[in-house]
Write a protein that holds these residues in place. Structure first.
Motif, short mmCIF file in Angstrom:
data_model
loop_
_atom_site.label_atom_id
_atom_site.label_comp_id
_atom_site.label_asym_id
_atom_site.label_seq_id
_atom_site.Cartn_x
_atom_site.Cartn_y
_atom_site.Cartn_z
N SER A 179 17.53 0.19 72.68
CA SER A 179 18.48 -0.70 72.22
C SER A 179 19.91 -0.91 73.00
CB SER A 179 18.91 0.00 70.90
OG SER A 179 19.60 1.22 71.00
N ALA A 180 20.28 -0.03 73.68
CA ALA A 180 21.50 -0.31 74.65
C ALA A 180 20.99 -1.32 75.64
CB ALA A 180 21.79 1.15 75.39
N LEU A 181 20.01 -1.42 76.16
CA LEU A 181 19.66 -2.41 77.11
C LEU A 181 19.71 -3.82 76.51
CD1 LEU A 181 19.01 -3.12 80.05
CD2 LEU A 181 16.51 -2.82 79.46
N VAL A 182 19.21 -3.88 75.36
CA VAL A 182 19.01 -5.04 74.39
C VAL A 182 20.43 -5.40 74.02
CG1 VAL A 182 17.92 -5.87 72.27
CG2 VAL A 182 16.68 -4.61 73.78
N GLN A 183 21.11 -4.35 73.67
CA GLN A 183 22.70 -4.83 73.15
C GLN A 183 23.52 -5.23 74.38
OE1 GLN A 183 24.09 -5.01 70.41
NE2 GLN A 183 26.08 -5.02 70.88
N ALA A 184 23.23 -4.99 75.50
CA ALA A 184 23.97 -5.53 76.61
C ALA A 184 23.43 -6.85 76.92
CB ALA A 184 23.80 -4.43 77.68
N ALA A 185 22.06 -7.05 76.71
CA ALA A 185 21.44 -8.53 77.34
C ALA A 185 22.03 -9.30 76.22
CB ALA A 185 19.79 -8.26 77.24
N THR A 186 22.05 -9.23 74.91
CA THR A 186 22.69 -10.12 73.92
C THR A 186 24.22 -10.26 74.13
OG1 THR A 186 23.05 -8.31 72.40
CG2 THR A 186 20.96 -9.31 72.39
N ARG A 188 25.75 -10.39 76.97
CA ARG A 188 26.06 -10.95 78.29
C ARG A 188 26.06 -12.58 78.11
NH1 ARG A 188 22.28 -9.12 80.86
NH2 ARG A 188 23.25 -7.11 81.20
N ASN A 189 27.10 -13.35 78.56
CA ASN A 189 26.94 -14.63 78.48
C ASN A 189 26.66 -15.23 77.12
OD1 ASN A 189 27.64 -14.39 81.31
ND2 ASN A 189 25.21 -14.75 81.82
N ILE A 190 27.59 -14.81 76.14
CA ILE A 190 27.15 -15.17 74.86
C ILE A 190 27.70 -16.47 74.50
CG2 ILE A 190 29.24 -14.33 74.05
CD1 ILE A 190 27.84 -13.32 71.30
N GLU A 191 28.62 -17.10 75.26
CA GLU A 191 28.97 -18.52 75.42
C GLU A 191 27.93 -19.57 75.71
OE1 GLU A 191 30.64 -16.33 77.02
OE2 GLU A 191 32.71 -15.66 75.70
N ASP A 192 27.21 -19.12 76.73
CA ASP A 192 26.25 -19.91 77.45
C ASP A 192 25.00 -19.92 76.22
OD1 ASP A 192 27.89 -20.02 79.39
OD2 ASP A 192 26.67 -18.86 80.59
N LYS A 193 24.74 -18.75 75.67
CA LYS A 193 23.65 -18.78 74.87
C LYS A 193 24.01 -19.36 73.27
CE LYS A 193 21.91 -14.62 76.74
NZ LYS A 193 21.68 -12.96 76.50
N THR A 194 25.26 -19.85 73.07
CA THR A 194 25.65 -20.44 71.84
C THR A 194 25.17 -21.84 71.79
OG1 THR A 194 27.47 -18.89 71.66
CG2 THR A 194 27.46 -20.82 70.26
N GLN A 195 24.37 -22.13 70.70
CA GLN A 195 24.16 -23.43 70.77
C GLN A 195 24.56 -24.27 69.31
OE1 GLN A 195 19.66 -23.50 70.51
NE2 GLN A 195 19.51 -22.76 72.22
N LYS A 213 28.77 -36.73 55.76
CA LYS A 213 27.53 -37.18 56.04
C LYS A 213 26.94 -36.57 57.12
CE LYS A 213 28.65 -41.95 54.17
NZ LYS A 213 28.61 -43.28 54.30
N GLN A 214 27.53 -35.94 57.95
CA GLN A 214 26.88 -35.04 58.89
C GLN A 214 27.35 -33.77 59.13
OE1 GLN A 214 27.12 -37.33 62.84
NE2 GLN A 214 25.47 -38.84 62.14
N ARG A 215 26.73 -32.77 59.76
CA ARG A 215 27.17 -31.31 59.64
C ARG A 215 26.82 -30.98 61.02
NH1 ARG A 215 28.57 -29.17 54.78
NH2 ARG A 215 27.90 -30.41 52.90
N VAL A 216 27.51 -29.87 61.79
CA VAL A 216 27.36 -29.15 62.91
C VAL A 216 27.10 -27.63 62.61
CG1 VAL A 216 28.18 -28.58 65.09
CG2 VAL A 216 28.62 -30.97 64.33
N ILE A 217 26.09 -27.11 63.00
CA ILE A 217 25.91 -25.96 63.02
C ILE A 217 25.78 -24.90 64.04
CG2 ILE A 217 23.93 -23.98 62.12
CD1 ILE A 217 23.06 -25.96 60.41
N GLN A 218 26.60 -23.84 64.28
CA GLN A 218 26.69 -23.15 65.46
C GLN A 218 25.61 -21.82 65.38
OE1 GLN A 218 30.43 -21.20 65.87
NE2 GLN A 218 30.00 -20.55 67.87
N MET A 219 24.73 -21.74 66.53
CA MET A 219 23.75 -20.91 66.39
C MET A 219 24.18 -19.74 67.56
SD MET A 219 21.40 -21.86 64.23
CE MET A 219 19.85 -20.74 64.67
#
Length: 293
Positions: A179-186, A188-195, A213-219
């Protein structure tokens, strides 16, 4: 001939029954070996558990012929059974069993008595069990010659590769995992992974707002709890087969005399004072307590 007619208990006795002269102990029957092997200090032919006994084949052949004759004649002595297993006599001389090891010979045609320790789990190992293994060798000039430059480079590369494998395994084990490795991977570069997803809702959907009439969702990636237990199960591998037991060669047990028991006796203390602090008393001081120092 007189020695062969004695029982194992009588042969262990060093005094003859009538003459009073010394009789050498010669192991012949199964009772002489107890649960051990042959006696290397006695220079006679010995067959512990009848391993490699040439006389046993003759006794088997004689017993089998009598059994076959009795079965054919219908007598009560033969029995008609062709089984080669015979019971042990009180003197321990006739013993035929299917649990015995088969006799093996070496390249020279001699009986290989080291087949017991060179088989099983030791089959892939070099076992020094012969007298010829104790002799020194006479190397040739080619055997003691220094390696060439090409051989030195080859050995150095092979050694470097082996050390590289060992160090790589050590570094892999030191790296974080789970879990420590997965946590570090998630993280890292969270701004680039944000959609950002833009969509237009349906007018007949519940909660429809005409002003939006239109909506924007942040993932964003979901955070993983670093303290959660592992999801895989650790299983212990079964232990491999144990090594074959080494045959124990020992002399027959002898009863200690009174003088020998007194010589092996070690006094518990050297005085009548109590050893309240638990001091360690040397053996020479303990033996000196009864005048043996």
């Amino acid at each position: 001939a007189a020695m062969a007619r004695l029982t194992p208990e009588q042969r262990k006795d060093r005094k003859s029954r009538g003459g009073g002269g010394a009789i050498m102990f010669v192991p012949r029957g199964l009772g002489d070996f107890d649960d051990g092997g042959a006696f290397p200090e006695i220079h006679v032919a010995q067959y512990p558990r009848h391993m490699g006994n040439p006389h046993l084949a003759k006794k088997r052949a004689g017993g089998g012929g009598g059994a076959a004759g009795g079965g054919a004649g219908g007598g009560s002595d033969g029995g008609g059974t062709g089984n080669s297993n015979t019971a042990n006599t009180p003197s321990g001389r006739v013993a035929a069993s299917n649990n015995l090891l088969s006799v093996q010979v070496d390249s020279a045609g001699d009986v290989s008595y080291d087949a017991l320790v060179t088989g099983g789990t030791s089959a892939s190992q070099k076992v020094y069990a012969r007298h010829s293994d104790l002799r020194g060798c006479h190397p040739t000039p080619d055997d003691v010659a220094l390696p060439t430059d090409a051989e030195e480079r080859t050995a150095a590369e092979r050694t470097r590769a082996a050390l590289g494998v060992i160090t790589s395994r050590a570094t892999e084990m030191a790296r974080p995992s789970g879990s420590a490795l997965v946590q570090a991977a998630t993280s890292r570069n969270i701004e680039d992974k944000t959609q950002f997803l833009k969509y237009t809702p349906r007018e007949d959907a519940p909660g429809y707002n005409p002003s939006a009439k239109q909506r924007v969702i942040q993932m964003v990636p979901k955070q993983i709890d670093p303290m959660q237990p592992p999801k895989h199960q650790h299983r212990k591998a079964p232990r491999g087969p144990a090594d074959d037991p080494v045959p124990v060669l020992h002399a027959p047990p002898e009863k200690l005399s009174k003088e020998e028991r007194e010589a092996w006796n070690i006094p518990a203390s050297i005085s009548n004072w109590k050893n309240t602090r638990g001091y360690t008393i040397p053996l020479d001081k303990r033996l000196a307590a009864d005048g043996r120092g």
